[in-house]
Design a protein around this motif. Structure first.
Motif, mmCIF file in Angstrom:
data_model
loop_
_atom_site.group_PDB
_atom_site.id
_atom_site.type_symbol
_atom_site.label_atom_id
_atom_site.label_comp_id
_atom_site.label_asym_id
_atom_site.label_seq_id
_atom_site.Cartn_x
_atom_site.Cartn_y
_atom_site.Cartn_z
ATOM 1 N N GLN A 188 37.741 -85.891 -44.281
ATOM 2 C CA GLN A 188 36.978 -87.036 -43.477
ATOM 3 C C GLN A 188 38.024 -87.597 -42.491
ATOM 4 N N GLU A 189 39.221 -87.791 -42.739
ATOM 5 C CA GLU A 189 40.270 -88.251 -41.687
ATOM 6 C C GLU A 189 40.261 -87.619 -40.700
ATOM 7 N N SER A 190 40.156 -86.145 -40.421
ATOM 8 C CA SER A 190 40.444 -85.360 -39.169
ATOM 9 C C SER A 190 38.761 -85.526 -38.723
ATOM 10 N N LEU A 191 37.955 -85.628 -39.435
ATOM 11 C CA LEU A 191 36.599 -85.602 -38.865
ATOM 12 C C LEU A 191 36.399 -86.960 -37.989
ATOM 13 N N ILE A 192 36.644 -88.031 -38.675
ATOM 14 C CA ILE A 192 36.776 -89.525 -38.114
ATOM 15 C C ILE A 192 37.745 -89.369 -36.595
ATOM 16 N N LYS A 193 38.874 -88.755 -36.656
ATOM 17 C CA LYS A 193 39.738 -88.713 -35.600
ATOM 18 C C LYS A 193 39.045 -87.981 -34.415
ATOM 19 N N LEU A 194 38.182 -86.728 -34.901
ATOM 20 C CA LEU A 194 37.524 -85.958 -33.863
ATOM 21 C C LEU A 194 36.566 -87.025 -33.233
ATOM 22 N N ILE A 195 35.706 -87.770 -34.009
ATOM 23 C CA ILE A 195 34.477 -88.628 -33.415
ATOM 24 C C ILE A 195 35.244 -89.604 -32.480
ATOM 25 N N ARG A 196 36.299 -90.169 -33.026
ATOM 26 C CA ARG A 196 36.715 -91.195 -32.266
ATOM 27 C C ARG A 196 37.697 -90.798 -30.754
ATOM 28 N N PHE A 197 37.682 -89.537 -30.761
ATOM 29 C CA PHE A 197 38.302 -89.010 -29.269
ATOM 30 C C PHE A 197 37.403 -89.324 -28.079
ATOM 31 N N GLY A 198 36.145 -89.628 -28.616
ATOM 32 C CA GLY A 198 34.956 -90.007 -27.645
ATOM 33 C C GLY A 198 34.821 -89.019 -26.625
ATOM 34 N N ILE A 199 35.042 -87.611 -26.807
ATOM 35 C CA ILE A 199 34.729 -86.652 -25.923
ATOM 36 C C ILE A 199 33.553 -85.464 -26.365
ATOM 37 N N LEU A 200 32.893 -85.752 -27.198
ATOM 38 C CA LEU A 200 31.767 -84.939 -27.877
ATOM 39 C C LEU A 200 30.476 -85.415 -27.259
ATOM 40 N N SER A 201 29.788 -84.559 -27.033
ATOM 41 C CA SER A 201 28.368 -84.823 -26.380
ATOM 42 C C SER A 201 27.333 -85.493 -27.363
ATOM 43 N N ARG A 202 26.421 -86.136 -27.052
ATOM 44 C CA ARG A 202 25.281 -86.726 -27.948
ATOM 45 C C ARG A 202 24.735 -85.761 -28.867
ATOM 46 N N ALA A 203 24.302 -84.503 -28.289
ATOM 47 C CA ALA A 203 23.883 -83.411 -29.162
ATOM 48 C C ALA A 203 24.711 -83.024 -30.138
#
Length: 300
Positions: A188-203
């Motif tokens: 979960q720690e890495s997943l949250i980091k990935l989300i918080r990068f702010g570079i993923l599309s809405r899809a």
């Protein structure tokens, strides 16, 4: 088998021979003395060493001499001969975490990331340019990964540290695959980091939200924060929320409002420091239940 976990070398040793520690399967820490000059093939292969400091005196490394070490510090301004051949594996069908986890090289107060596995032809090329041009050429080294999984894991680490445009684009394109692996590994720690990068599309965020299990509510809360609870079509996600997930989302929103009002002066909310880099853990979400229940008039 020798049952020891730490070892300090005799000062007169000049080299570590092939399979030097093949019977030291429990060895987790070793201190190499300044004066050691060579480390030969598979010297640490049977050990459990994850981190290693290489003295300034070491000038030669044999093929596979540093495998399976994942964190290497070079205490010299000059790259030892054959560094890439020494530390990176070749092509492997093994997809275990230890096999795909990138290698970190610390040198001259900088951090460089290297793929765990590199194709033989690329390994030779990379070893040659590192020897000729220096360690700095390892920026965006994810491109040399032997497989898609290795490239993805390496790019994720590189973007986390260096924020390069290339690694940003690659992580953005492969965000769903990275997230699926993190969910499977319960990371979960890495997943949250990935989300918080702010570079993923809405899809991508919507897809990730759908595959996150109920025991990772914090990650779901961060996705809701980034998407405001809406899919591209305008279809709401709120109907799926548990109390814990909704609490987590509102907790983040509440913290963000405090940030806006107190941007210049950090504010503490219920004992948790809230600044522009908001960190919300499971305890925050649990604590948010009582706050949410007092905020909402109707019973749940």
């Amino acid at each position: 088998v020798i049952n020891f976990q730490k070892l300090k070398f005799l000062q007169h040793w000049k080299r570590l021979v092939k399979n030097h520690f093949h019977i030291a399967t429990n060895l987790k820490n070793v201190k190499l003395h300044n004066g050691l000059e060579q480390i030969h093939t598979c010297a640490f292969e049977s050990t459990q060493i994850n981190e290693l400091n290489i003295p300034e005196s070491v000038n030669y490394l044999s093929v596979n001499s540093l495998i399976p070490i994942k964190d290497v510090t070079i205490n010299s301004n000059k790259v030892p001969e054959n560094l890439i051949f020494a530390i990176a594996m070749g092509v492997s069908a093994n997809t275990s975490l230890s096999s795909i986890c990138p290698i970190q090289i610390n040198m001259q107060n900088e951090i460089y990331i290297l793929p765990a596995g590199i194709k033989p032809s690329d390994k030779k090329y990379l070893n040659d340019i590192v020897s000729h041009d220096g360690i700095m050429v390892l920026t965006d080294s994810y491109e040399y990964g032997a497989s898609a999984i290795v490239k993805q894991e390496t790019a994720f680490r590189e973007y986390d540290i260096h924020r390069t445009p290339k690694s940003k684009a690659y992580v953005s394109r492969n965000g769903k695959k990275l997230a699926e692996r993190m969910v499977k590994q319960k990371d979960q720690e890495s997943l949250i980091k990935l989300i918080r990068f702010g570079i993923l599309s809405r899809a991508s965020l919507n897809h990730i939200y759908d595959i996150i299990p109920d025991d990772m509510p914090e990650a779901k809360a961060y996705i809701l924060n980034d998407t405001n609870g809406k899919k591209k079509t305008g279809f709401s996600l709120w109907y799926k929320l548990s109390l814990a997930e909704l609490s987590g989302f509102l907790w983040i929103q509440h913290a963000k409002q405090n940030n806006k009002r107190k941007r210049k002066k950090m504010k503490k909310l219920n004992g948790v420091t809230m600044n522009d880099n908001i960190v919300v853990d499971i305890d925050d979400i649990v604590a948010a239940h009582s706050w949410l229940q007092s905020w909402v008039k109707r019973p749940f």
